[in-house]
Motif scaffolding. Structure first.
Motif, mmCIF file in Angstrom:
data_model
loop_
_atom_site.group_PDB
_atom_site.id
_atom_site.type_symbol
_atom_site.label_atom_id
_atom_site.label_comp_id
_atom_site.label_asym_id
_atom_site.label_seq_id
_atom_site.Cartn_x
_atom_site.Cartn_y
_atom_site.Cartn_z
ATOM 1 N N VAL A 97 6.950 -19.043 -62.569
ATOM 2 C CA VAL A 97 6.255 -19.762 -62.060
ATOM 3 C C VAL A 97 6.279 -20.119 -61.335
ATOM 4 N N GLU A 98 5.755 -20.453 -59.876
ATOM 5 C CA GLU A 98 6.688 -21.423 -59.322
ATOM 6 C C GLU A 98 4.804 -21.940 -58.395
ATOM 7 N N TYR A 99 5.118 -23.489 -58.347
ATOM 8 C CA TYR A 99 4.319 -24.284 -58.128
ATOM 9 C C TYR A 99 4.250 -23.824 -56.555
ATOM 10 N N GLU A 100 4.915 -23.657 -55.660
ATOM 11 C CA GLU A 100 5.297 -24.059 -54.060
ATOM 12 C C GLU A 100 4.935 -22.426 -53.691
ATOM 13 N N PRO A 101 4.118 -21.920 -52.562
ATOM 14 C CA PRO A 101 4.443 -20.322 -52.389
ATOM 15 C C PRO A 101 5.453 -19.945 -51.592
ATOM 16 N N ARG A 102 5.955 -20.964 -50.548
ATOM 17 C CA ARG A 102 6.989 -21.068 -50.015
ATOM 18 C C ARG A 102 8.283 -20.177 -50.890
ATOM 19 N N TRP A 103 8.789 -20.870 -52.066
ATOM 20 C CA TRP A 103 9.560 -20.765 -53.208
ATOM 21 C C TRP A 103 9.365 -19.929 -53.833
ATOM 22 N N ALA A 104 7.885 -19.479 -53.785
ATOM 23 C CA ALA A 104 8.209 -18.143 -54.681
ATOM 24 C C ALA A 104 8.193 -17.150 -53.985
ATOM 25 N N SER A 105 7.694 -17.287 -52.486
ATOM 26 C CA SER A 105 7.964 -15.767 -51.566
ATOM 27 C C SER A 105 9.710 -16.190 -51.337
ATOM 28 N N LEU A 106 10.466 -16.543 -51.479
ATOM 29 C CA LEU A 106 11.855 -16.771 -51.228
ATOM 30 C C LEU A 106 12.423 -15.878 -53.135
ATOM 31 N N ALA A 107 11.555 -16.020 -54.110
ATOM 32 C CA ALA A 107 12.313 -15.704 -55.641
ATOM 33 C C ALA A 107 11.791 -13.881 -55.228
ATOM 34 N N ALA A 114 18.014 -7.980 -56.015
ATOM 35 C CA ALA A 114 18.835 -7.587 -57.025
ATOM 36 C C ALA A 114 18.316 -6.473 -57.248
ATOM 37 N N GLN A 115 17.041 -5.771 -56.951
ATOM 38 C CA GLN A 115 16.144 -4.824 -57.734
ATOM 39 C C GLN A 115 17.808 -3.086 -56.512
ATOM 40 N N ALA A 116 17.534 -3.720 -55.591
ATOM 41 C CA ALA A 116 17.446 -2.962 -54.608
ATOM 42 C C ALA A 116 19.481 -3.124 -55.193
ATOM 43 N N ASP A 117 20.105 -4.201 -55.890
ATOM 44 C CA ASP A 117 21.496 -4.076 -55.849
ATOM 45 C C ASP A 117 21.900 -3.881 -57.288
ATOM 46 N N GLY A 118 20.704 -2.570 -57.889
ATOM 47 C CA GLY A 118 21.079 -1.548 -59.180
ATOM 48 C C GLY A 118 20.700 -3.010 -60.532
ATOM 49 N N ALA A 119 20.659 -4.206 -60.199
ATOM 50 C CA ALA A 119 20.187 -4.783 -61.221
ATOM 51 C C ALA A 119 19.215 -4.319 -62.660
ATOM 52 N N THR A 120 19.491 -3.999 -63.641
ATOM 53 C CA THR A 120 18.754 -2.842 -64.940
ATOM 54 C C THR A 120 17.391 -3.361 -65.799
ATOM 55 N N GLY A 121 17.730 -4.941 -65.338
ATOM 56 C CA GLY A 121 15.749 -5.007 -65.917
ATOM 57 C C GLY A 121 15.160 -5.585 -64.706
ATOM 58 N N THR A 122 13.839 -6.714 -65.471
ATOM 59 C CA THR A 122 13.153 -6.317 -64.090
ATOM 60 C C THR A 122 12.253 -7.934 -64.265
ATOM 61 N N SER A 123 11.547 -8.147 -63.153
ATOM 62 C CA SER A 123 11.150 -9.796 -63.151
ATOM 63 C C SER A 123 10.267 -9.825 -62.006
ATOM 64 N N HIS A 124 8.999 -10.510 -62.097
ATOM 65 C CA HIS A 124 8.067 -10.895 -61.650
ATOM 66 C C HIS A 124 7.665 -12.000 -62.096
ATOM 67 N N ILE A 125 7.124 -13.038 -60.386
ATOM 68 C CA ILE A 125 7.186 -14.100 -59.722
ATOM 69 C C ILE A 125 6.058 -15.089 -60.354
ATOM 70 N N TYR A 126 5.014 -15.844 -60.500
ATOM 71 C CA TYR A 126 3.688 -15.592 -59.969
ATOM 72 C C TYR A 126 3.430 -17.578 -59.207
ATOM 73 N N THR A 127 2.702 -17.212 -58.575
ATOM 74 C CA THR A 127 2.664 -18.980 -57.895
ATOM 75 C C THR A 127 1.690 -19.563 -58.642
ATOM 76 N N GLY A 128 1.770 -20.763 -59.457
ATOM 77 C CA GLY A 128 0.743 -21.066 -60.009
ATOM 78 C C GLY A 128 1.452 -22.423 -60.629
ATOM 79 N N ASP A 129 0.330 -23.228 -60.751
ATOM 80 C CA ASP A 129 0.780 -24.892 -61.636
ATOM 81 C C ASP A 129 1.141 -24.484 -63.292
ATOM 82 N N SER A 130 2.598 -24.352 -63.823
ATOM 83 C CA SER A 130 2.877 -24.871 -65.272
ATOM 84 C C SER A 130 2.046 -25.521 -65.894
ATOM 85 N N ARG A 131 1.013 -26.185 -65.396
ATOM 86 C CA ARG A 131 0.645 -27.262 -66.408
ATOM 87 C C ARG A 131 -0.805 -26.557 -66.609
#
Length: 306
Positions: A97-107, A114-131
């Motif tokens: 979870v990342e508050y600033e859209p700019r960094w979330a886009s880079l994430a 990582a997916q293109a590099d063959g990473a075997t796990g999965t990940s997802h990024i959300y944009t929002g306030d972690s509070r």
């Protein structure tokens, strides 16, 4: 070598001695390779613009220590996604979870890399306030997270990178040293940062599975010459949120070669230390991160806080 560097090296030798003695779990040799080499080819070049990146080796050490392949790893202050990218490269499932859209886009870009590099796990990024974390993430994640890895901001400005304006090597300037949005917690007072971080940790509590851990890296910094105790703030915020400190480690951001420390201090760190010593204020170069390992307190567990 200045007095500041000498003090930093002296402190590092003490840490090196701990490593040599084999103190179990206390010192993490995470600074053996410089950050830009750790990220080369694994993160986009634009990722270097973030002012407060966690060392990939610190994230990896925490993930390997406290999770098994396939388990869920969360970073509620994800930045460019270091924690969740390293999780997926280690065969885990990462959620950020990342508050600033700019960094979330880079994430998101780093996840795709990582997916293109063959990473075997999965990940997802959300944009929002972690509070508001429990409401921000899907309800099926509650009670499922094995590990939370994150780091609070150390004020609105970090050491960043040093640049000179041209071939004549004029005045050195900083780049990549500030967060983007003025409402980021990094720009709040120390008390407001502590309250906000406690809110984030309280939101993490119902997401943890039984036996799950929260790993937070932090170090003190100076604001107008005053030492700000970020590690102490983290522990206090965790207690307020219903957690307890179960382990405290040291993650080196320097290298150790043959029992001698190789500092990784930035130009501005060295300059600030020299200036402080010249003004009669003895300081030293910080060459490690505190690694604070928290878990749900027994009272929280009894209330069904997880």
């Amino acid at each position: 070598m200045g007095a500041g560097e000498a003090a930093g090296i002296e402190a590092g030798i003490e840490l090196a001695a701990l490593v040599a003695e084999g103190t179990p779990g206390s010192v993490w040799l995470t600074g053996q390779t410089i950050s830009r080499d750790l990220r080369r080819g694994r993160y986009t070049p634009e990722s270097m613009q973030h002012p407060g990146k966690m060392l990939p080796t610190i994230a990896r050490r925490a993930i390997r220590t406290y999770t098994a392949p396939g388990e869920l790893v969360l970073d509620p202050m994800a930045g460019i996604g270091t924690t969740i990218v390293e999780a997926m490269r280690l065969g885990r499932r990462g959620i950020g979870v990342e508050y600033e859209p700019r960094w979330a886009s880079l994430a998101a870009d780093n996840i795709r890399l990582a997916q293109a590099d063959g990473a075997t796990g999965t990940s997802h990024i959300y944009t929002g306030d972690s509070r508001t974390l429990p409401n921000l993430l899907p309800s099926n994640m509650h009670g499922k997270v094995a590990l939370i890895v994150t780091s609070p901001p150390y004020g609105p400005s970090t050491h960043g990178h040093a640049r000179t304006p041209g071939p004549r090597r004029g005045k050195v300037r900083k780049i990549n040293h500030k967060y983007g949005r003025a409402d980021n917690l990094a720009y709040r007072s120390h008390a407001e940062l502590a309250d906000g971080f406690a809110e984030i940790l309280a939101g993490c509590l119902p997401l943890l599975r039984p036996g799950g851990h929260v790993v937070i890296t932090a170090r003190p910094y100076r604001r107008h010459g005053e030492l700000i105790d970020i590690p102490g703030m983290v522990v206090a915020a965790g207690v307020t949120a219903g957690m307890e400190l179960v382990e405290e480690c040291i993650a080196l951001i320097c290298a150790v070669r043959d029992g001698v420390i190789i500092p990784r201090a930035s130009f501005f760190q060295q300059k600030n230390v020299r200036n402080a010593i010249a003004d009669g204020d003895p300081q030293w170069l910080v060459q490690h991160e505190d690694v604070l390992v928290l878990a749900a307190s027994s009272r929280s567990s009894a209330r069904g806080g997880r």
